[in-house]
Design a protein around this motif. Structure first.
Motif, PDB file in Angstrom:
ATOM      1  N   GLU A   1       0.896  -1.195   0.115  1.00 29.90           N
ATOM      2  CA  GLU A   1      -0.010  -0.038  -0.128  1.00 29.90           C
ATOM      3  C   GLU A   1       0.993   1.306  -0.042  1.00 29.90           C
ATOM      4  OE1 GLU A   1      -0.584  -2.355   2.741  1.00 29.90           O
ATOM      5  OE2 GLU A   1      -2.171  -3.233   1.437  1.00 29.90           O
ATOM      6  N   VAL A   2       0.565   2.373  -0.952  1.00 31.31           N
ATOM      7  CA  VAL A   2       1.300   3.750  -0.661  1.00 31.31           C
ATOM      8  C   VAL A   2       0.105   4.640  -0.783  1.00 31.31           C
ATOM      9  CG1 VAL A   2       3.304   2.507  -1.961  1.00 31.31           C
ATOM     10  CG2 VAL A   2       1.317   3.266  -3.365  1.00 31.31           C
ATOM     11  N   THR A   3       0.584   5.530  -0.229  1.00 33.53           N
ATOM     12  CA  THR A   3      -0.290   7.064  -0.327  1.00 33.53           C
ATOM     13  C   THR A   3       0.008   7.849  -1.296  1.00 33.53           C
ATOM     14  OG1 THR A   3      -0.475   6.344   2.214  1.00 33.53           O
ATOM     15  CG2 THR A   3      -1.030   8.731   1.279  1.00 33.53           C
ATOM     16  N   LEU A   4      -1.119   8.405  -2.032  1.00 35.55           N
ATOM     17  CA  LEU A   4      -0.912   9.647  -2.818  1.00 35.55           C
ATOM     18  C   LEU A   4      -1.486  10.804  -2.065  1.00 35.55           C
ATOM     19  CD1 LEU A   4      -1.913   7.507  -5.998  1.00 35.55           C
ATOM     20  CD2 LEU A   4       0.398   8.194  -5.447  1.00 35.55           C
ATOM     21  N   THR A   5      -0.491  11.709  -1.806  1.00 34.40           N
ATOM     22  CA  THR A   5      -1.235  12.944  -1.188  1.00 34.40           C
ATOM     23  C   THR A   5      -2.076  14.148  -2.034  1.00 34.40           C
ATOM     24  OG1 THR A   5       0.962  14.085  -1.136  1.00 34.40           O
ATOM     25  CG2 THR A   5       0.486  12.414   0.586  1.00 34.40           C
ATOM     26  N   ALA A   6      -2.628  14.656  -1.722  1.00 36.66           N
ATOM     27  CA  ALA A   6      -3.273  15.682  -2.499  1.00 36.66           C
ATOM     28  C   ALA A   6      -2.451  16.779  -2.812  1.00 36.66           C
ATOM     29  CB  ALA A   6      -4.443  16.449  -1.957  1.00 36.66           C
ATOM     30  N   ALA A   7      -1.416  17.143  -2.165  1.00 32.65           N
ATOM     31  CA  ALA A   7      -0.368  18.064  -2.374  1.00 32.65           C
ATOM     32  C   ALA A   7       0.866  17.521  -3.045  1.00 32.65           C
ATOM     33  CB  ALA A   7       0.153  18.346  -0.885  1.00 32.65           C
ATOM     34  N   GLY A   8       1.036  16.317  -3.374  1.00 26.81           N
ATOM     35  CA  GLY A   8       2.087  15.551  -3.987  1.00 26.81           C
ATOM     36  C   GLY A   8       1.942  15.664  -5.515  1.00 26.81           C
ATOM     37  N   TRP A   9       0.912  16.159  -6.207  1.00 23.31           N
ATOM     38  CA  TRP A   9       0.456  16.194  -7.298  1.00 23.31           C
ATOM     39  C   TRP A   9       1.396  17.347  -8.340  1.00 23.31           C
ATOM     40  CZ3 TRP A   9      -1.024  11.838  -9.510  1.00 23.31           C
ATOM     41  CH2 TRP A   9      -1.995  11.027  -8.839  1.00 23.31           C
ATOM     42  N   SER A  10       1.685  17.145  -9.421  1.00 18.82           N
ATOM     43  CA  SER A  10       2.361  18.250 -10.153  1.00 18.82           C
ATOM     44  C   SER A  10       1.338  19.353 -10.492  1.00 18.82           C
ATOM     45  CB  SER A  10       2.853  17.483 -11.440  1.00 18.82           C
ATOM     46  OG  SER A  10       1.916  17.298 -12.295  1.00 18.82           O
ATOM     47  N   SER A  11       1.905  20.400 -10.504  1.00 13.63           N
ATOM     48  CA  SER A  11       1.050  21.761 -10.872  1.00 13.63           C
ATOM     49  C   SER A  11       0.146  21.555 -12.177  1.00 13.63           C
ATOM     50  CB  SER A  11       1.661  22.803 -10.711  1.00 13.63           C
ATOM     51  OG  SER A  11       2.779  23.058 -11.519  1.00 13.63           O
ATOM     52  N   SER A  12       0.583  20.912 -13.289  1.00 11.30           N
ATOM     53  CA  SER A  12      -0.017  20.886 -14.564  1.00 11.30           C
ATOM     54  C   SER A  12      -0.272  19.714 -15.090  1.00 11.30           C
ATOM     55  CB  SER A  12       0.639  21.797 -15.536  1.00 11.30           C
ATOM     56  OG  SER A  12       1.978  21.355 -15.574  1.00 11.30           O
ATOM     57  N   ALA A  13      -1.411  19.557 -16.202  1.00  9.63           N
ATOM     58  CA  ALA A  13      -1.598  18.331 -16.517  1.00  9.63           C
ATOM     59  C   ALA A  13      -0.661  17.899 -17.831  1.00  9.63           C
ATOM     60  CB  ALA A  13      -3.152  18.150 -17.284  1.00  9.63           C
ATOM     61  N   PRO A  14      -0.499  16.539 -17.736  1.00 10.15           N
ATOM     62  CA  PRO A  14      -0.850  15.381 -16.913  1.00 10.15           C
ATOM     63  C   PRO A  14      -0.321  15.602 -15.488  1.00 10.15           C
ATOM     64  CG  PRO A  14       1.016  14.560 -18.295  1.00 10.15           C
ATOM     65  CD  PRO A  14       0.657  16.203 -18.746  1.00 10.15           C
ATOM     66  N   TYR A  15      -1.162  15.631 -14.590  1.00 10.94           N
ATOM     67  CA  TYR A  15      -0.779  15.591 -13.125  1.00 10.94           C
ATOM     68  C   TYR A  15       0.035  14.262 -12.489  1.00 10.94           C
ATOM     69  CZ  TYR A  15      -4.077  19.183 -13.479  1.00 10.94           C
ATOM     70  OH  TYR A  15      -4.826  20.503 -13.860  1.00 10.94           O
ATOM     71  N   THR A  16       1.060  14.289 -12.370  1.00 14.40           N
ATOM     72  CA  THR A  16       1.856  13.288 -11.777  1.00 14.40           C
ATOM     73  C   THR A  16       2.425  13.373 -10.421  1.00 14.40           C
ATOM     74  OG1 THR A  16       4.219  14.041 -12.466  1.00 14.40           O
ATOM     75  CG2 THR A  16       2.705  12.866 -14.195  1.00 14.40           C
ATOM     76  N   GLN A  17       2.506  12.217  -9.845  1.00 13.45           N
ATOM     77  CA  GLN A  17       3.039  11.985  -8.620  1.00 13.45           C
ATOM     78  C   GLN A  17       3.944  10.600  -8.624  1.00 13.45           C
ATOM     79  OE1 GLN A  17       1.553  11.876  -4.015  1.00 13.45           O
ATOM     80  NE2 GLN A  17       0.316  12.721  -5.240  1.00 13.45           N
ATOM     81  N   THR A  18       5.153  10.709  -8.166  1.00 17.09           N
ATOM     82  CA  THR A  18       5.987   9.489  -7.976  1.00 17.09           C
ATOM     83  C   THR A  18       6.092   9.064  -6.472  1.00 17.09           C
ATOM     84  OG1 THR A  18       7.083  10.334 -10.129  1.00 17.09           O
ATOM     85  CG2 THR A  18       8.136   8.576  -8.471  1.00 17.09           C
ATOM     86  N   VAL A  19       6.001   7.815  -5.922  1.00 11.13           N
ATOM     87  CA  VAL A  19       6.192   7.438  -4.869  1.00 11.13           C
ATOM     88  C   VAL A  19       7.126   6.142  -4.755  1.00 11.13           C
ATOM     89  CG1 VAL A  19       3.913   8.407  -4.019  1.00 11.13           C
ATOM     90  CG2 VAL A  19       4.140   5.833  -5.253  1.00 11.13           C
ATOM     91  N   ASN A  20       7.834   6.115  -3.862  1.00 11.67           N
ATOM     92  CA  ASN A  20       8.463   4.787  -3.566  1.00 11.67           C
ATOM     93  C   ASN A  20       7.797   3.437  -3.328  1.00 11.67           C
ATOM     94  OD1 ASN A  20      10.842   6.292  -4.021  1.00 11.67           O
ATOM     95  ND2 ASN A  20      10.687   6.764  -1.656  1.00 11.67           N
ATOM     96  N   VAL A  21       8.089   2.317  -4.090  1.00 10.74           N
ATOM     97  CA  VAL A  21       7.546   0.957  -3.814  1.00 10.74           C
ATOM     98  C   VAL A  21       8.603   0.208  -3.734  1.00 10.74           C
ATOM     99  CG1 VAL A  21       5.827  -0.651  -4.840  1.00 10.74           C
ATOM    100  CG2 VAL A  21       5.479   1.846  -5.181  1.00 10.74           C
ATOM    101  N   ALA A  22       9.058  -0.456  -2.755  1.00 10.08           N
ATOM    102  CA  ALA A  22      10.157  -1.232  -2.421  1.00 10.08           C
ATOM    103  C   ALA A  22      10.085  -2.511  -3.490  1.00 10.08           C
ATOM    104  CB  ALA A  22      10.189  -1.582  -1.002  1.00 10.08           C
ATOM    105  N   GLY A  23      11.172  -2.655  -4.011  1.00 10.09           N
ATOM    106  CA  GLY A  23      11.302  -3.862  -4.979  1.00 10.09           C
ATOM    107  C   GLY A  23      10.699  -3.961  -6.280  1.00 10.09           C
TER     108      GLY A  23
END
Length: 175
Positions: free
Chosen positions: A91-113
């Motif tokens: 399970e990983v959390t995507l935060t509302a504040a973590g998205w890029s400012s323009s479309a396409p909106y992206t967010q990168t999160v760590n996923v072990a392995g």
């Protein structure tokens, strides 16, 4: 349409249509042949000896001439277990504040392995004790997700049209 050498089963080629009756016929042929083999040995095929081999280049278990089916199937079982080792759900959390400012909106999160060659399955994760109102908000946020791309130890999630406005969790399966 091609046919197999030994059981004359149908193999569609190129633009041949896939016909469910062909698939059904192939399974019936296999079932009949397996039944004949099982009945000829009293149902026990564990002592069946593999006599000839075709060359194989894949990285899965290959029977050795003279080994029993029981030994070979044990190798297959171990191969499957080893292949699935470490392949779990995270399970990983995507935060509302973590998205890029323009479309396409992206967010990168760590996923072990995870690696760039993995193609994991994503789904919304709803923790125990969540309220109906929170479920509604998180479902709306997750509905914004259009794509995910894996990389070395990370995953980048894309929302092409709308940026999620609430934090939510996703399950990453197959890592």
């Amino acid at each position: 349409m091609k046919y197999t050498k030994n059981l004359n089963m149908k193999i569609p080629e190129g633009v041949d249509p896939i016909d469910i009756s062909d698939i059904t016929g192939n399974f019936e042929t296999l079932d009949d042949e397996m039944s004949k083999k099982a009945n000829s040995t009293g149902g026990d095929i564990s002592s069946t000896t593999i006599k000839t081999l075709d060359p194989v280049v894949e990285k899965f278990p290959v029977p050795v001439a003279g080994e029993s089916a029981k030994v070979f199937l044990g190798k297959v079982k171990k191969f499957i277990e080893d292949s699935n080792a470490g392949r779990k759900v995270q399970e990983v959390t995507l935060t509302a504040a973590g998205w890029s400012s323009s479309a396409p909106y992206t967010q990168t999160v760590n996923v072990a392995g995870i690696t760039e060659n993995d193609r994991p399955t994503l789904s919304l994760y709803l923790p125990d004790g969540i309220t109906a109102a929170s479920v509604d908000l998180q479902e709306k946020a997750y509905a914004c997700v259009n794509r995910a791309v894996s990389g070395a130890g990370k995953i980048t999630v894309y929302c092409y049209n709308k940026k999620p406005t609430t934090d939510f969790q996703i399950q990453v399966k197959g890592v």
